[in-house]
Design a protein around this motif. Structure first.
Motif, PDB file in Angstrom:
ATOM      1  N   GLN A 159       0.807  -1.221   0.000  1.00 20.10           N
ATOM      2  CA  GLN A 159       0.000   0.000   0.000  1.00 20.10           C
ATOM      3  C   GLN A 159       0.840   1.271   0.000  1.00 20.10           C
ATOM      4  O   GLN A 159       0.332   2.340  -0.336  1.00 20.10           O
ATOM      5  CB  GLN A 159      -0.957  -0.006   1.196  1.00 20.10           C
ATOM      6  CG  GLN A 159      -0.308  -0.090   2.563  1.00 20.10           C
ATOM      7  CD  GLN A 159      -0.098   1.259   3.217  1.00 20.10           C
ATOM      8  OE1 GLN A 159      -0.725   2.226   2.822  1.00 20.10           O
ATOM      9  NE2 GLN A 159       0.786   1.305   4.191  1.00 20.10           N
ATOM     10  N   LYS A 184      -1.492   3.043  -2.774  1.00 20.47           N
ATOM     11  CA  LYS A 184      -2.357   4.175  -2.435  1.00 20.47           C
ATOM     12  C   LYS A 184      -2.114   5.356  -3.364  1.00 20.47           C
ATOM     13  O   LYS A 184      -3.040   6.082  -3.722  1.00 20.47           O
ATOM     14  CB  LYS A 184      -2.139   4.588  -0.974  1.00 20.47           C
ATOM     15  CG  LYS A 184      -2.764   3.632   0.027  1.00 20.47           C
ATOM     16  CD  LYS A 184      -2.981   4.267   1.393  1.00 20.47           C
ATOM     17  CE  LYS A 184      -1.701   4.736   2.025  1.00 20.47           C
ATOM     18  NZ  LYS A 184      -1.921   5.215   3.408  1.00 20.47           N
ATOM     19  N   SER A 225      -7.570   5.456  -0.636  1.00 18.65           N
ATOM     20  CA  SER A 225      -7.474   6.231   0.601  1.00 18.65           C
ATOM     21  C   SER A 225      -7.126   5.309   1.765  1.00 18.65           C
ATOM     22  O   SER A 225      -7.113   4.078   1.633  1.00 18.65           O
ATOM     23  CB  SER A 225      -8.814   6.912   0.889  1.00 18.65           C
ATOM     24  OG  SER A 225      -9.808   5.936   1.170  1.00 18.65           O
ATOM     25  N   ASP A 226      -6.834   5.912   2.938  1.00 20.61           N
ATOM     26  CA  ASP A 226      -6.588   5.109   4.139  1.00 20.61           C
ATOM     27  C   ASP A 226      -7.805   4.258   4.481  1.00 20.61           C
ATOM     28  O   ASP A 226      -7.671   3.130   4.956  1.00 20.61           O
ATOM     29  CB  ASP A 226      -6.249   6.011   5.330  1.00 20.61           C
ATOM     30  CG  ASP A 226      -4.827   6.561   5.264  1.00 20.61           C
ATOM     31  OD1 ASP A 226      -3.989   5.933   4.591  1.00 20.61           O
ATOM     32  OD2 ASP A 226      -4.565   7.607   5.885  1.00 20.61           O
ATOM     33  N   ALA A 227      -9.008   4.797   4.239  1.00 18.72           N
ATOM     34  CA  ALA A 227     -10.226   4.047   4.537  1.00 18.72           C
ATOM     35  C   ALA A 227     -10.350   2.814   3.639  1.00 18.72           C
ATOM     36  O   ALA A 227     -10.725   1.725   4.096  1.00 18.72           O
ATOM     37  CB  ALA A 227     -11.449   4.946   4.370  1.00 18.72           C
ATOM     38  N   GLY A 252      -7.729   0.338   4.853  1.00 20.12           N
ATOM     39  CA  GLY A 252      -8.108  -0.259   6.125  1.00 20.12           C
ATOM     40  C   GLY A 252      -9.194  -1.307   5.970  1.00 20.12           C
ATOM     41  O   GLY A 252      -9.137  -2.383   6.567  1.00 20.12           O
ATOM     42  N   TRP A 293       0.152  -1.554   9.866  1.00 23.72           N
ATOM     43  CA  TRP A 293       0.394  -0.121   9.945  1.00 23.72           C
ATOM     44  C   TRP A 293       1.822   0.264  10.336  1.00 23.72           C
ATOM     45  O   TRP A 293       2.188   1.428  10.216  1.00 23.72           O
ATOM     46  CB  TRP A 293      -0.592   0.521  10.937  1.00 23.72           C
ATOM     47  CG  TRP A 293      -1.988   0.568  10.389  1.00 23.72           C
ATOM     48  CD1 TRP A 293      -3.030  -0.249  10.703  1.00 23.72           C
ATOM     49  CD2 TRP A 293      -2.500   1.474   9.401  1.00 23.72           C
ATOM     50  NE1 TRP A 293      -4.148   0.083   9.996  1.00 23.72           N
ATOM     51  CE2 TRP A 293      -3.857   1.145   9.184  1.00 23.72           C
ATOM     52  CE3 TRP A 293      -1.943   2.540   8.691  1.00 23.72           C
ATOM     53  CZ2 TRP A 293      -4.667   1.837   8.281  1.00 23.72           C
ATOM     54  CZ3 TRP A 293      -2.748   3.226   7.790  1.00 23.72           C
ATOM     55  CH2 TRP A 293      -4.085   2.871   7.594  1.00 23.72           C
ATOM     56  N   THR A 330       3.606   2.187   7.668  1.00 20.90           N
ATOM     57  CA  THR A 330       3.128   3.566   7.546  1.00 20.90           C
ATOM     58  C   THR A 330       3.638   4.425   8.704  1.00 20.90           C
ATOM     59  O   THR A 330       3.977   5.606   8.522  1.00 20.90           O
ATOM     60  CB  THR A 330       1.598   3.594   7.515  1.00 20.90           C
ATOM     61  OG1 THR A 330       1.140   2.759   6.433  1.00 20.90           O
ATOM     62  CG2 THR A 330       1.073   5.001   7.287  1.00 20.90           C
ATOM     63  N   PRO A 345      -6.958  -3.188  11.798  1.00 25.81           N
ATOM     64  CA  PRO A 345      -6.590  -2.254  10.725  1.00 25.81           C
ATOM     65  C   PRO A 345      -7.576  -1.103  10.566  1.00 25.81           C
ATOM     66  O   PRO A 345      -7.178   0.049  10.360  1.00 25.81           O
ATOM     67  CB  PRO A 345      -6.566  -3.142   9.473  1.00 25.81           C
ATOM     68  CG  PRO A 345      -6.408  -4.528   9.977  1.00 25.81           C
ATOM     69  CD  PRO A 345      -7.136  -4.556  11.283  1.00 25.81           C
ATOM     70  N   GLY A 353      -6.846   2.838  11.309  1.00 23.46           N
ATOM     71  CA  GLY A 353      -7.089   3.771  10.209  1.00 23.46           C
ATOM     72  C   GLY A 353      -8.066   4.863  10.590  1.00 23.46           C
ATOM     73  O   GLY A 353      -7.868   6.043  10.269  1.00 23.46           O
ATOM     74  N   LYS A 403      -6.437   7.228  13.079  1.00 20.21           N
ATOM     75  CA  LYS A 403      -5.460   8.055  12.383  1.00 20.21           C
ATOM     76  C   LYS A 403      -6.165   9.189  11.643  1.00 20.21           C
ATOM     77  O   LYS A 403      -5.705  10.336  11.634  1.00 20.21           O
ATOM     78  CB  LYS A 403      -4.646   7.216  11.408  1.00 20.21           C
ATOM     79  CG  LYS A 403      -3.610   8.010  10.608  1.00 20.21           C
ATOM     80  CD  LYS A 403      -2.800   7.079   9.716  1.00 20.21           C
ATOM     81  CE  LYS A 403      -1.750   7.861   8.931  1.00 20.21           C
ATOM     82  NZ  LYS A 403      -2.331   8.719   7.893  1.00 20.21           N
ATOM     83  N   THR A 404      -7.297   8.881  11.004  1.00 22.53           N
ATOM     84  CA  THR A 404      -8.058   9.905  10.294  1.00 22.53           C
ATOM     85  C   THR A 404      -8.605  10.957  11.256  1.00 22.53           C
ATOM     86  O   THR A 404      -8.584  12.159  10.976  1.00 22.53           O
ATOM     87  CB  THR A 404      -9.209   9.262   9.512  1.00 22.53           C
ATOM     88  OG1 THR A 404      -8.672   8.321   8.570  1.00 22.53           O
ATOM     89  CG2 THR A 404     -10.016  10.310   8.760  1.00 22.53           C
TER      90      THR A 404
END
Length: 446
Positions: free
Chosen positions: A55, A59, A65-67, A70, A280, A283, A401, A405, A408-409
């Motif tokens: 990813q 990405k 996206s992160d979503a 995840g 993660w 990341t 995950p 995610g 984090k958002t």
């Protein structure tokens, strides 16, 4: 003259000789089974978690996206959870050889097919299928170990198996970093596409090797002598008789056993940390300014620490025949490592050392926990009970995950999620100390 003393003196050398023969027998079994099973588990880890490295490029190149990532990382565990118990019950009927051939052939093919995913829907479908195909692998092997090792030898065997889970990041990081850096663009394929292809095909080949190399149990092992087969059967029969929990033989009985659910929940709390870091951690390290290649090699440090903890703590737990404090202290150490990581989010080396402490604690706790179920479940109940525990614990792979995610958002960083994961480990330690009954620990209670 004290004849009883003479009898004891004469019996001691015989007992010592028998113990040495048993140790040699189980070393032989270990060397026959564990290298291949560990290699299978390494590939299992790579194929379910390589998306964490992929990813880093996917990405950007596919606009995920992160979503999306995840959900795709987590949806694997929906298929895994739904099919895990049926897969393990089938294993008990058809044997490990056919089961591993089916599981590894299908998951390896689906994992390699990830290289063709270009839309979120394709990403979700393939991740779901990988989960369906992998279902039953780890609990199946854990059940398989109960067919070979008495309970007081099982923590070390389990530790060796889970050592592969800890060892996988040692190769996962460098392989991903090198592949995605130096094969990016080769034959018009992106680096992440090469990663899926090169880590998927070996699983198919190793499944074929497992079918050819393994036997379904000691009675079918041509590499054991008749006397060795009888000795293993007698030791296992004695062990099962000592730990027979009143004839609990069915899946329904496992469903009604509070100990199974409690151990499953404790496994869930531990696995939250395992999979949150698996997906993660790359990341997290990237947010510190590291390149893909640097991330791959930095990830080796926590992995090596986890391997060492697996071996040392599992062996010590077996030798002392004690589980509670080995688990609880390990879980607390893992919690401390995750919490301390939050203090060094801008200092990569210090953060990696904290993650290494987390890996030590989480790996050791997970190993000790999985030595417990065989202490109170009979052979027939073990397949269902282990599958149920694994399903409950494995659901953390869906939660972790997406939870990380989402946090984090919401917060813009990883601090909140690391604190949540740390708290989960502390809770698991408390449950082991105050909630798990002695009856669940068999001979391991102290």
């Amino acid at each position: 003259m004290n004849t009883a003393a003479l009898d004891n003196t004469a019996a001691r050398p015989q007992a010592d000789a028998a113990a040495q023969e048993d140790a040699a027998l189980f070393r032989k079994i270990t060397w026959r089974l564990m290298p291949l099973l560990c290699a299978c588990y390494v590939l299992n880890y790579l194929d379910r978690t390589n998306v964490g490295y992929a990813q880093l490029q996917m990405k950007e190149q596919l606009g995920f996206s992160d979503a999306v990532f995840g959900l795709g990382a987590g949806i694997f565990f929906i298929g895994y959870a739904v099919f895990e118990i049926p897969s393990n019950l089938m294993l008990a009927k058809i044997g490990v050889r056919a089961t591993l051939l089916r599981i590894m052939g299908l998951w390896g093919t689906a994992s390699a097919a990830m290289m063709f995913a270009t839309t979120p829907t394709q990403f979700y479908v393939l991740r779901f299928l990988i989960g369906v195909f992998e279902a039953g692998f780890a609990p199946g092997v854990l059940f398989y170990l109960t067919l070979w090792f008495p309970s007081h030898r099982r923590a070390q065997a389990t530790a060796l198996f889970f050592m592969a889970f800890g060892a996988a990041p040692v190769v996962a990081g460098p392989i991903a970093g090198l592949t995605m850096t130096y094969l990016d663009g080769a034959l018009s394929l992106h680096g992440w596409q090469w990663l899926f292809l090169l880590e998927g095909i070996p699983s198919v080949l190793l499944g074929i090797a497992a079918f050819a190399w393994l036997s379904n149990g000691p009675g079918q092992a041509a590499w054991l002598s008749p006397a060795e087969k009888q000795r293993v059967a007698r030791l296992l029969a004695d062990d099962h008789a000592a730990h027979d929990a009143g004839g609990r033989h069915t899946f329904g009985a496992a469903m009604r056993d509070a100990r199974v659910w409690l151990i499953g929940f404790m496994s869930f709390l531990i696995i939250l940390g395992i999979y949150a870091l698996s997906f993660w951690q790359p990341t997290i390290l990237k947010s510190m300014g590291l390149s893909v290649l640097q991330i791959g090699f930095y990830a080796v440090i926590p992995a090596v620490a986890g391997i060492a903890a697996n071996i040392v703590v599992g062996r010590h737990s077996d030798r002392r025949r004690e589980r509670r404090w080995h688990f609880a202290l390990s879980a607390v150490a893992g919690a401390a490592g995750l919490a301390l990581t939050t203090l060094f989010m801008h200092e990569p080396l210090a953060a990696v050392l904290c993650l290494a402490l987390a890996s030590i604690g989480i790996s050791a706790a997970f190993t000790v926990l999985w030595s417990v179920p065989g202490s109170f479940m009979t052979k027939r109940a073990a397949a269902a009970g282990i599958a149920l525990i694994s399903t409950i614990g494995g659901s953390a792979g869906l939660v972790a995950p997406m939870m990380v995610g989402a946090l984090k958002t919401m917060t813009g960083g990883f601090t909140a999620s690391l604190y949540v994961l740390s708290g989960a480990l502390v809770l698991s330690a408390l449950l082991m100390l105050v909630a798990l009954p002695d009856s669940a620990l068999g001979r391991a209670r102290h």
